[in-house]
Scaffold this active site. Structure first.
Site, PDB file in Angstrom:
ATOM      1  N   ASP A  55       0.797  -1.337  -0.051  1.00  0.00           N
ATOM      2  CA  ASP A  55       0.001  -0.146  -0.037  1.00  0.00           C
ATOM      3  C   ASP A  55       0.655   1.400  -0.131  1.00  0.00           C
ATOM      4  OD1 ASP A  55      -2.012   1.610  -0.010  1.00  0.00           O
ATOM      5  OD2 ASP A  55      -3.400   0.621   1.740  1.00  0.00           O
TER       6      ASP A  55
HETATM    7  C1  BGC Z   1      -5.036   3.472   0.304  1.00  0.00           C
HETATM    8  C2  BGC Z   1      -5.220   2.397  -0.696  1.00  0.00           C
HETATM    9  C3  BGC Z   1      -5.241   2.673  -2.231  1.00  0.00           C
HETATM   10  C4  BGC Z   1      -3.858   3.550  -2.156  1.00  0.00           C
HETATM   11  C5  BGC Z   1      -3.622   4.175  -3.731  1.00  0.00           C
HETATM   12  C6  BGC Z   1      -3.743   4.052  -0.003  1.00  0.00           C
HETATM   13  O1  BGC Z   1      -3.610   5.243   1.005  1.00  0.00           O
HETATM   14  O2  BGC Z   1      -4.809   2.637   1.435  1.00  0.00           O
HETATM   15  O3  BGC Z   1      -6.415   1.711  -0.665  1.00  0.00           O
HETATM   16  O4  BGC Z   1      -5.393   1.987  -3.103  1.00  0.00           O
HETATM   17  O5  BGC Z   1      -3.710   4.630  -1.352  1.00  0.00           O
HETATM   18  O6  BGC Z   1      -4.492   5.350  -3.932  1.00  0.00           O
END
Ligand code: BGC
Length: 758
Positions: A284
């Site tokens: 993530d």
């Molecule tokens: C979130 C994810 C997301 C990623 C990309 C993160 O902050 O937890 O769910 O896919 O950002 O935007």
């Protein structure tokens, strides 16, 4: 003849298998040849996933992306909101990097791309896998025209804590329902052929247990037993893997004291070895460097740890790029590991068809004709109306033709808020507000009067936090008293009051945890004043999570939960309010009476001192000040019509081995209009080698009934449905007594018992 057919089928199957094997061999050879030409730096480049500055969700943002692309230091980029920019970056990769390897373009397409569907929690309330799959299909068709080939969806984190803002992105509290949704969504995005120009690769997230954050505070610690993981929290991720999901995103939280981003047991053992996942794993957003804050060591250490765990791609952190060479030289990671990660990314690109045509997903013509089309919007309107949950209705809804409606509330004329959280691709200004939808629908056959009545929150700063990312709600500088006075003035001329209240779009979603899940005070004050007029009031509730609604349930005659219904929200809500659509949504998450009851979920254990009877009972498991019951249970949702259930009949009460059991009820629509009903099957395993939940959803069937019509609904139960992970984490079923329950929600069920032995 039969023999001949069987032979023919075998020949066809063999040919298909042979063709697939051949195709795979060609792909592997291609990737092998390409990797033979790659330097270590270029391989590490493929593992690097910077974020576009179009949409930043963390403290860090990526820099110099174009230069890094040209230098072969980037494998993919995400959340770019323009096909022109995507094409330009792809040209840099294809024309200017040494090996011309195309980039992967990702985006958070969570509930639609430009045509926005209800937030996932709302979609899950449809209990309709066909329309859920269809919504993902439309999202894929639209996004793929604009250069996107990869979505960070579905989010299937099981959750039992409505304080956690990200409940809006998931499917609620049940593993069975969420698993079915996970499959439908992966299928919808990926279709039959990932290389088709209108399908995209799906990424199931956030693996794992992210929804169990302590106190509902985002990014917080999780800690649970393995039996709970395997039986309750893991199944939806596993279902996505079984559906062939192309990628998996690991979560921010720790599991057994080791953050998911560096957890070898989680990624290598469970995901790859036990579930046989063979796609790639992405971290993530800065999840890998955040392991330094978790206390796992310095930058080099945490990146090596992540690589050793089996994470292939580093989102935004850039530590794979900057530290892995050193770790390799020092023997902290192996070249085989780096090669494997690189190979997995290249295979994904190959499967998407990017080596055939890097611009296959940038199609100006499709972009102009297939995105946010009238047809897609009309499907979205229809789908949205299926997600609404009628929580209460004392003869107010639907609103009859010709009435004068007073529409009041800060969410009535708030089109920017209709899409809800995570609508990165959307143009929020194009959404339909309730004011517009209702006014258009009523037309000349009635009247809609409007007043804002209250601000979203009294506190401007608190309002700001819930209306970011372009989800503004106008702030009125008048006093609360003046605004209420204006609202009451218009209600004087109305037959019915519609109060559009609840949360702002960004009250839920990432980093939007709340300790108080009441309707904000400013709005509650208004609602009380509206109810005090004595006129019929409909509360149209906008929310990304279960809210605490005791007062509302007691005092407001009708409550329709519309979540955040997407770009067509206003039209869809009008359809439901005016009876063009009969609400049929059912909750996928329990609504507690108060926050002190959290976690509150229907599939809980019995304990040694269950509350069998009346609350309050001394020395039983209950509270002094509130009962154990939710306000609205899992599976609950009313209709404008009435469904009656016959008693439950079973095909047998004594079964052996792999026999099958059929459980049947007859459901009758005893009301005056047609409606849809979700008939739900629950099972309780009455005795086990480990304690078992008091009930578990094991099937559902959404049926439609004309007025007066009856239908027999049967569920086929096999021992497969009785299996669970026992104390040794072995997936099996155990002989004994089982209670079979069928009903309209988890609390109102018809019951019967069977004995089933091996
Ligand atoms: C979130 C994810 C997301 C990623 C990309 C993160 O902050 O937890 O769910 O896919 O950002 O935007």
């Amino acid at each position: 003849m039969k023999k001949y057919l069987l032979l023919l089928t075998a020949v066809v199957l063999n040919t298909v298998v042979f063709a697939q094997t051949n195709k795979d061999a060609t792909m592997h050879q291609f990737v092998k040849n390409l990797m033979a030409k790659m330097t270590l730096e270029e391989k590490l480049g493929q593992l690097n996933l910077p974020a576009s500055s179009d949409f930043v969700t963390g403290a860090v943002s990526s820099t110099d992306i174009a230069d890094k692309v040209k230098a072969g230091k980037v494998g993919g980029v995400f959340n770019i909101r323009s096909v022109v920019k995507i094409k330009e970056l792809q040209q840099f990769a294809v024309n200017q990097s040494r090996l011309h390897i195309p980039l992967l373009f990702g985006m958070d397409i969570i509930h639609g791309y430009k045509t926005i569907f209800p937030i996932p929690l709302g979609m899950s309330a449809t209990w309709d896998m066909d329309i859920i799959e269809r919504s993902a299909r439309i999202a894929a068709m639209e996004a793929s025209a604009d250069g996107i080939q990869w979505t960070f969806s579905p989010m299937v984190d099981l959750t039992r804590d409505p304080r956690w803002g990200r409940v809006s992105e998931g499917n609620g509290e049940d593993p069975y329902l969420s698993s079915a949704i996970a499959k439908a969504m992966v299928k919808g995005y990926q279709g039959e052929d990932l290389s088709a120009p209108n399908t995209i690769m799906s990424c199931v997230k956030h693996y794992a247990l992210y929804g169990a954050a302590e106190g509902g505070r985002d990014y917080n610690t999780t800690d649970m037993s393995r039996v709970r993981m395997y039986n309750e929290y893991f199944p939806p991720y596993k279902a996505a893997v079984e559906a062939g999901v192309g990628s998996v995103m690991v979560s921010f939280n720790e599991i057994d004291g080791v953050p998911a981003s560096g957890n070898k047991w989680l990624v290598d053992d469970v995901l790859r070895k036990q579930w046989k996942f063979n796609g790639f794993v992405v971290s993530d957003y800065t999840g890998i460097p955040e392991m330094m804050n978790h206390g796992m060591g310095d930058e080099q250490t945490v990146n090596a740890m992540s690589m050793n765990a089996g994470v292939d791609m580093d989102m935004v952190g850039e530590g794979f790029l900057n530290t892995m060479k050193k770790s390799l030289q020092e023997g902290k990671v192996t070249l085989a590991q780096i090669n494997k990660a690189c190979e997995r990314i290249l295979i994904a690109k190959y499967q998407l068809g990017l080596f055939d045509d890097p611009y296959r997903y940038c199609n100006e013509q499709r972009s102009a004709t297939e995105v946010f089309t009238a047809a897609n919007r009309s499907e979205a309107r229809n789908i949205a109306s299926q997600s609404f949950v009628l929580l209460k209705n004392k003869n107010v809804l639907p609103i009859a033709v010709g009435k004068t409606i007073a529409l009041v509330g800060p969410l009535a004329d708030a089109k920017e808020n209709m899409t809800g959280t995570w609508s990165v691709g959307a143009d929020n200004a194009k959404s339909v507000s309730l004011l517009k939808g209702l006014t258009d629908a009523v037309g000349a056959n009635g009247k809609v009067l409007y007043a804002m009545g209250a601000n979203l929150e009294d506190d401007a700063e608190l309002q700001n936090r819930q209306t970011m990312f372009g989800k503004d709600i106008t702030r009125d500088s008048r006093s609360a008293g003046e605004m209420i006075k204006e609202a009451l003035a218009i209600t004087a001329n109305a037959d019915v009051i519609v109060a559009a209240l609840g949360e702002g779009a960004e009250s839920s979603g990432e980093s939007a945890s709340k300790s108080n899940i009441d309707i904000p005070e400013a709005q509650k004050r208004l609602l009380k004043a509206l109810v005090a007029t004595g006129k019929p009031v409909v509360l149209v509730l906008f929310n990304g999570r279960p809210l605490t609604l005791n007062w509302e349930n007691e005092n407001v005659p009708a409550i329709l939960d519309v979540w955040f219904a997407g770009s067509e929200a206003g039209d869809a809500i009008a359809d439901a309010l005016l009876g063009k659509v009969n609400p049929s949504g059912k909750l996928s998450m329990s609504f507690p009476q108060n926050v002190g009851q959290i976690p509150l979920y229907y599939n809980h254990k019995n304990t040694g001192r269950p509350l069998n009877g009346k609350w309050f009972s001394k020395f039983q498991s209950n509270y002094i000040d509130v009962s154990n019951e939710p306000l609205y249970p899992f599976g609950y949702g009313l209709s404008y019509t009435q469904f009656d259930y016959s008693d439950l009949t079973l095909s047998a009460t004594q079964l052996k081995g792999n026999q099958k059991l059929t459980a049947t009820v007859t459901v009758t629509n005893s009301g005056r209009i047609a409606g849809k009903e979700v008939v739900q099957l629950y099972i309780r395993d009455l005795v086990g080698t480990i304690t078992r939940p008091v009930q578990e959803l094991k099937g559902f069937n959404k049926i439609e009934l004309a007025p007066g019509e009856s239908k027999k609904v049967s569920f086929e139960i096999t021992p497969e449905l009785l299996k669970f992970y026992n104390g040794d984490l072995k997936f099996d079923w155990e002989s004994g007594d089982f209670e079979i329950m069928v009903g309209t929600n988890s609390k109102e069920v018809k019951k019967a018992k069977v004995n089933w032995s091996k």
